[in-house]
Design an enzyme around this catalytic site. Sequence first.
Site, PDB file in Angstrom:
ATOM      1  N   CYS A  76      28.121  -7.481  21.206  1.00 35.09           N
ATOM      2  CA  CYS A  76      29.476  -6.845  21.025  1.00 35.09           C
ATOM      3  C   CYS A  76      29.949  -6.813  19.718  1.00 35.09           C
ATOM      4  CB  CYS A  76      30.305  -7.563  22.127  1.00 35.09           C
ATOM      5  SG  CYS A  76      29.776  -7.507  23.848  1.00 35.09           S
ATOM      6  N   HIS A 130      35.639  -8.133  18.768  1.00 36.05           N
ATOM      7  CA  HIS A 130      34.895  -8.643  19.932  1.00 36.05           C
ATOM      8  C   HIS A 130      35.966  -9.900  20.423  1.00 36.05           C
ATOM      9  CE1 HIS A 130      32.052 -11.367  22.122  1.00 36.05           C
ATOM     10  NE2 HIS A 130      32.446 -12.390  21.282  1.00 36.05           N
ATOM     11  N   HIS A 323      27.255  -1.064  23.803  1.00 37.86           N
ATOM     12  CA  HIS A 323      25.766  -0.727  23.955  1.00 37.86           C
ATOM     13  C   HIS A 323      25.461  -0.871  25.356  1.00 37.86           C
ATOM     14  CE1 HIS A 323      26.473  -4.825  25.239  1.00 37.86           C
ATOM     15  NE2 HIS A 323      27.270  -5.231  24.300  1.00 37.86           N
TER      16      HIS A 323
END
Length: 484
Positions: A76, A130, A323
Amino acid sequence: MSHLKCIVLISLAFVFASGPAPASAAAPPNVLFIAADDMNCDLSAFGNAQVKTPNLERLSQRGVRFDRAYCQQPLCGPSRASIMTGLRPDTLDMHTLAHELRDKNPDVVTLGQLFRNNGYFSARAGKIFHYGNPSQIGTDANDDPASWDERYNPRGIDSLQEDQITRYGFGRQNAGLGISMAWWDPVSRDEEHTDGMVASKIIELIHQKKDEPFFLAAGFFNPHCPYVAPKKYFDLYPLNEIAIPDLDEAKKDLADVPPMAIQRDAKNWPYYFKDVTVEEARKCKQAYYACNSFVDAQIGRLLDALEEDELMENTIIVFWSDHGYFLGEKGLWFKRKAFERSAKMPMIIAAPGMKRDASTIKPVELLDLYPTLADLCGLKSPGRLEGASLRPLLEDPSRADWTKPAVTQIWHNKNAWGYSIRTERYRYTEWLEGKAGRELYDHSVDPGEVINLANDDREAATVEELSKQLRPFVRLSDEKRASE
C-alpha cells in the site's frame, strides 16, 4: 426617417459590426478519483461473473477498462506514494509502510497538490495515501496535508467494534488485524461502516462544490482485511459456491519458483498463517467478495450524485486499486508478490470526449494516472514524471504503437528484492538481478503462471531480451550495493 427607425438601424449596425458574442470558455473538467484497497480483478466488470459489481460495469460503459494495469510495488505505502507523485518507489526511495514521503521528497508536487495549485478545490475522504487498516482509521495516518484543501477521516463500526470480528490463523482472537484472515458480517446499514461514510462525505462535497472545479478523492478501505461488510453483501455469495484451489495442485505450481519469490509465504504455507483450514480460507474468500460488492455499491452512490447534479458529462472519473491480491491461488494469500495476481489490479477511466464502453489489453502502470489527468485537464506537470499519459489509449484502446511495458518491483528487505516486467505476452522477473533466480511466464498459453520458462533453453533469447528491457528500471541504491 422616424426616430424609431433610426434607433433600430443604429442598433443593427452595432450588432453586425460587433459580430457574434464570443462563446464562453469551456468549464474545466472535474475529477472524481476513486480508490479501493487491496482489490484484485475478481469483479464482474473485469470478467468474473461470480463477483457482482454492477456499478463498476456501469462506469466501464462510460469509459475505458484497462485489463492489464499494474502497480509499481504491491504494497500500500509505496504504491500509493507512486500513484500520487507519478514517480517510481526507487525514485522516491520509499519501499515500506513508513511515513516518509515529505522527509525524503520535500519538494514533490502530489497529484492533489497539482490540482489545488491550479484553482481546483482538492479534498479527500478516507484512504488515499497509506493508512494502517484498521488501526489508523479515523486519523490522518500517512496523509499529505499539502495535497488537500480539506480532508475527512470517518470511522465506522468496522473499526469501532473490532471485538466482533472473527479471526483465523496465528493468535486467533488476539491477533492483529492489519494483516489477517478475519471477517464480520453485521446486520447493518452501509452508512454505519467507514466506507459508507466516505461515500456520504464525497457526495456532500459534490453537491457543495458543483459550481466550481473539483478534485475529489474517495478512498475506500475495503476489501483490505479484516473483511467487514453488511450481511446483505455476504448473502450474495453462498458459501457452497465459493471455490478454493486444490492445495496439491497449488504446491506443484510453486515447484519451479525461486525461493525468494515466496520467502514471506513459505514458512506457514498455505494461506500465510499457521493452521488456517481450507474451510476458513473459503469463508474469508466469501467475505472478500462481499467487500468488493460493498465498495461497488458505494461507487454507485457516487455516480448517482454526479448524475443528480448534472456533472457526469464534465467529470473525469478514475477508479483504481493499489495492487492485486491472492485468495488461495498457489496456496498463497495477500499481496507483496511479483506474480500477476498480486501486481495487476482493476483500473477504469471515463473521460469526456474519450472512448466509451471499451477495453484495452495494452500494459499500463498506476503511475500513468498522474500525467493522464494533467493532460486531460490541461495542467502543466511539475518537473519529471515517470509515467506516460494514457490519452492515446483513451482515444484508441487498440493503438499498435503503445509498446511501453509495465514494471513492478518487490522489496522484502535490503537483501531480498526483485523486479518484474510485463509486456503484452510475457511476465519476466529477476531476483537480485538474476543471482537469486528468474521467472518467465508466457501469458498467451499460461495465464495462471504455472510453468516457469526462465531456464528453458528454447526461451534463452526471450530471457535475454526481456532482461535487457528490464535493466534500465533496476536501480541499485548504495544500501543494495553494500549488501552484495
